[in-house]
Design a protein around this motif. Structure first.
Motif, PDB file in Angstrom:
ATOM      1  N   THR A 127      41.724  39.648  37.377  1.00 16.35           N
ATOM      2  CA  THR A 127      40.397  39.067  37.180  1.00 16.35           C
ATOM      3  C   THR A 127      39.360  40.124  37.519  1.00 16.35           C
ATOM      4  OG1 THR A 127      40.140  38.302  39.463  1.00 16.35           O
ATOM      5  CG2 THR A 127      41.298  36.820  37.937  1.00 16.35           C
ATOM      6  N   PRO A 128      38.106  39.925  37.113  1.00 20.22           N
ATOM      7  CA  PRO A 128      37.069  40.879  37.498  1.00 20.22           C
ATOM      8  C   PRO A 128      36.933  41.029  39.014  1.00 20.22           C
ATOM      9  CG  PRO A 128      36.277  39.454  35.736  1.00 20.22           C
ATOM     10  CD  PRO A 128      37.603  38.891  36.186  1.00 20.22           C
ATOM     11  N   GLU A 129      37.335  40.004  39.751  1.00 13.35           N
ATOM     12  CA  GLU A 129      37.176  40.025  41.204  1.00 13.35           C
ATOM     13  C   GLU A 129      38.319  40.725  41.933  1.00 13.35           C
ATOM     14  OE1 GLU A 129      34.737  37.360  39.237  1.00 13.35           O
ATOM     15  OE2 GLU A 129      36.935  37.105  39.333  1.00 13.35           O
ATOM     16  N   ASN A 130      39.501  40.818  41.339  1.00 22.12           N
ATOM     17  CA  ASN A 130      40.649  41.345  42.087  1.00 22.12           C
ATOM     18  C   ASN A 130      41.161  42.693  41.579  1.00 22.12           C
ATOM     19  OD1 ASN A 130      42.161  40.835  39.781  1.00 22.12           O
ATOM     20  ND2 ASN A 130      43.531  39.356  40.721  1.00 22.12           N
ATOM     21  N   THR A 135      48.235  44.173  44.691  1.00 26.34           N
ATOM     22  CA  THR A 135      49.334  43.227  44.473  1.00 26.34           C
ATOM     23  C   THR A 135      49.180  42.437  43.171  1.00 26.34           C
ATOM     24  OG1 THR A 135      48.271  41.397  45.668  1.00 26.34           O
ATOM     25  CG2 THR A 135      49.572  42.961  46.966  1.00 26.34           C
ATOM     26  N   ARG A 136      48.126  42.675  42.440  1.00 27.58           N
ATOM     27  CA  ARG A 136      47.939  41.956  41.169  1.00 27.58           C
ATOM     28  C   ARG A 136      48.863  42.547  40.101  1.00 27.58           C
ATOM     29  NH1 ARG A 136      45.367  45.037  37.481  1.00 27.58           N
ATOM     30  NH2 ARG A 136      44.223  46.853  38.246  1.00 27.58           N
ATOM     31  N   PHE A 155      33.320  41.597  30.863  1.00 29.88           N
ATOM     32  CA  PHE A 155      32.027  42.138  30.424  1.00 29.88           C
ATOM     33  C   PHE A 155      31.396  41.143  29.456  1.00 29.88           C
ATOM     34  CE2 PHE A 155      35.557  44.306  28.252  1.00 29.88           C
ATOM     35  CZ  PHE A 155      35.387  43.880  26.944  1.00 29.88           C
ATOM     36  N   THR A 156      30.184  41.413  29.041  1.00 31.50           N
ATOM     37  CA  THR A 156      29.423  40.468  28.225  1.00 31.50           C
ATOM     38  C   THR A 156      29.635  40.707  26.730  1.00 31.50           C
ATOM     39  OG1 THR A 156      27.498  41.936  28.384  1.00 31.50           O
ATOM     40  CG2 THR A 156      27.654  40.137  29.982  1.00 31.50           C
ATOM     41  N   PRO A 210      35.920  47.878  32.155  1.00 38.05           N
ATOM     42  CA  PRO A 210      36.463  47.028  33.214  1.00 38.05           C
ATOM     43  C   PRO A 210      37.660  46.229  32.708  1.00 38.05           C
ATOM     44  CG  PRO A 210      34.067  46.811  33.070  1.00 38.05           C
ATOM     45  CD  PRO A 210      34.490  47.601  31.874  1.00 38.05           C
ATOM     46  N   GLY A 211      38.711  46.197  33.497  1.00 30.46           N
ATOM     47  CA  GLY A 211      39.899  45.447  33.124  1.00 30.46           C
ATOM     48  C   GLY A 211      40.991  46.278  32.491  1.00 30.46           C
ATOM     49  N   VAL A 212      40.660  47.503  32.068  1.00 31.27           N
ATOM     50  CA  VAL A 212      41.686  48.388  31.501  1.00 31.27           C
ATOM     51  C   VAL A 212      42.380  49.126  32.639  1.00 31.27           C
ATOM     52  CG1 VAL A 212      42.074  50.470  30.123  1.00 31.27           C
ATOM     53  CG2 VAL A 212      40.560  48.666  29.267  1.00 31.27           C
TER      54      VAL A 212
END
Length: 282
Positions: free
Chosen positions: A53-56, A61-62, A86-87, A111-113
């Motif tokens: 997630t954007p938060e973790n 450990t994700r 992202f938007t 973000p997220g990659v």
């Protein structure tokens, strides 16, 4: 693991396909075929299994995901947008000047990659390294990676698989996008692959072939993989290049398209129908 009804995941796949097409239609060209053929796999992975997630993103450990066939980046970008990384306006900048969404994924930009990819064969090696590092650290998180069938021509892929098998990386799940076409023609005509399942099994992996157009089949295969022990799991997805968009599926060469006006109009009609199906007008 978040258990979701299959209808939700099928709807998620429609959303991913819609926003993947939105990027290409805006840009006017791109790797349509191989992006569309992994949509169902991404819908199952990010709709049910991958806990990023954007938060973790700084949580070691994700779960991790690597898109080894980096030219399918737009499908991953659509997925990450829908997951809140992202938007929507970012999707209109694909491969443009100063974009955060380059043609192939870059972990420093998007973000997220989790891993920068694009040079075919290297992503699976990186995923193997991530899985090995997590095992050495005593973590139980899963590393997922999607590779292309044309990419399997690369010897580096098989070196990585052999290393993954040797190290008993049972938290590594490899999905092969067997859409049967690559840049310059049918995969069988370029370098006949023979039986992928038997090949991966001979390298010491669990392996099976499933319907890559069915979120149910993909889901069941991933559940099977998560229960396997002491070996990596390889799921061969029987897919169609351009999957889910009829006009693109029917093209003889749909790896990278710069469609003419008539083809763009036909693609746009299917795009708009998808938009209606997910409740988005444009």
């Amino acid at each position: 693991m978040v258990v979701k009804p299959v209808e939700d995941i099928e709807q998620f796949a429609k959303q991913i396909r819609y926003y993947t097409l939105k990027q290409f239609i805006t840009m006017g060209f791109g790797h349509y075929g191989g992006s569309l053929s992994i949509v169902e796999a991404l819908a199952v992975l990010y709709g049910k299994y991958i806990n990023s997630t954007p938060e973790n993103m700084n949580d070691l450990t994700r779960d991790y995901f690597v898109l080894s066939k980096g030219h399918a980046g737009p499908a991953l970008y659509a997925t990450l947008y829908l997951k809140g990384f992202f938007t929507a306006d970012w999707l209109l900048t694909l491969n443009g000047n100063a974009t955060r969404l380059p043609s192939h994924p870059d972990r420093h930009l998007t973000p997220g990659v989790d891993m920068t990819t694009g040079s075919l064969g290297q992503g699976i090696s990186a995923a193997t390294g991530i899985a090995l590092g997590n095992k050495i650290a005593g973590r139980s998180n899963v590393t997922y990676v999607i590779v292309g069938d044309g990419e399997l021509n690369e010897g580096q892929v098989w070196e990585a698989i052999q290393m993954a098998s040797h190290n008993k990386l049972d938290k590594l799940i490899v999905l092969v996008d067997d859409n049967k076409m690559q840049l310059d023609g049918p995969t069988k005509a370029i370098s006949h692959p023979h039986d992928y399942v038997l090949k991966f099994e001979s390298f010491g992996c669990y392996s099976k072939r499933v319907n890559g157009q069915s979120v149910v089949a993909i889901d069941e295969a991933i559940q099977w993989g998560l229960n396997n022990q002491d070996k990596p799991t390889v799921i061969v997805l029987d897919t169609v290049k351009g999957q889910g968009v009829k006009v693109i599926e029917e093209m003889a060469n749909n790896h990278h398209l710069r469609p003419d006006a008539a083809t763009t109009e036909a693609i746009t009609r299917e795009y708009e129908a998808l938009g209606q199906a997910i409740g988005v007008s444009k």
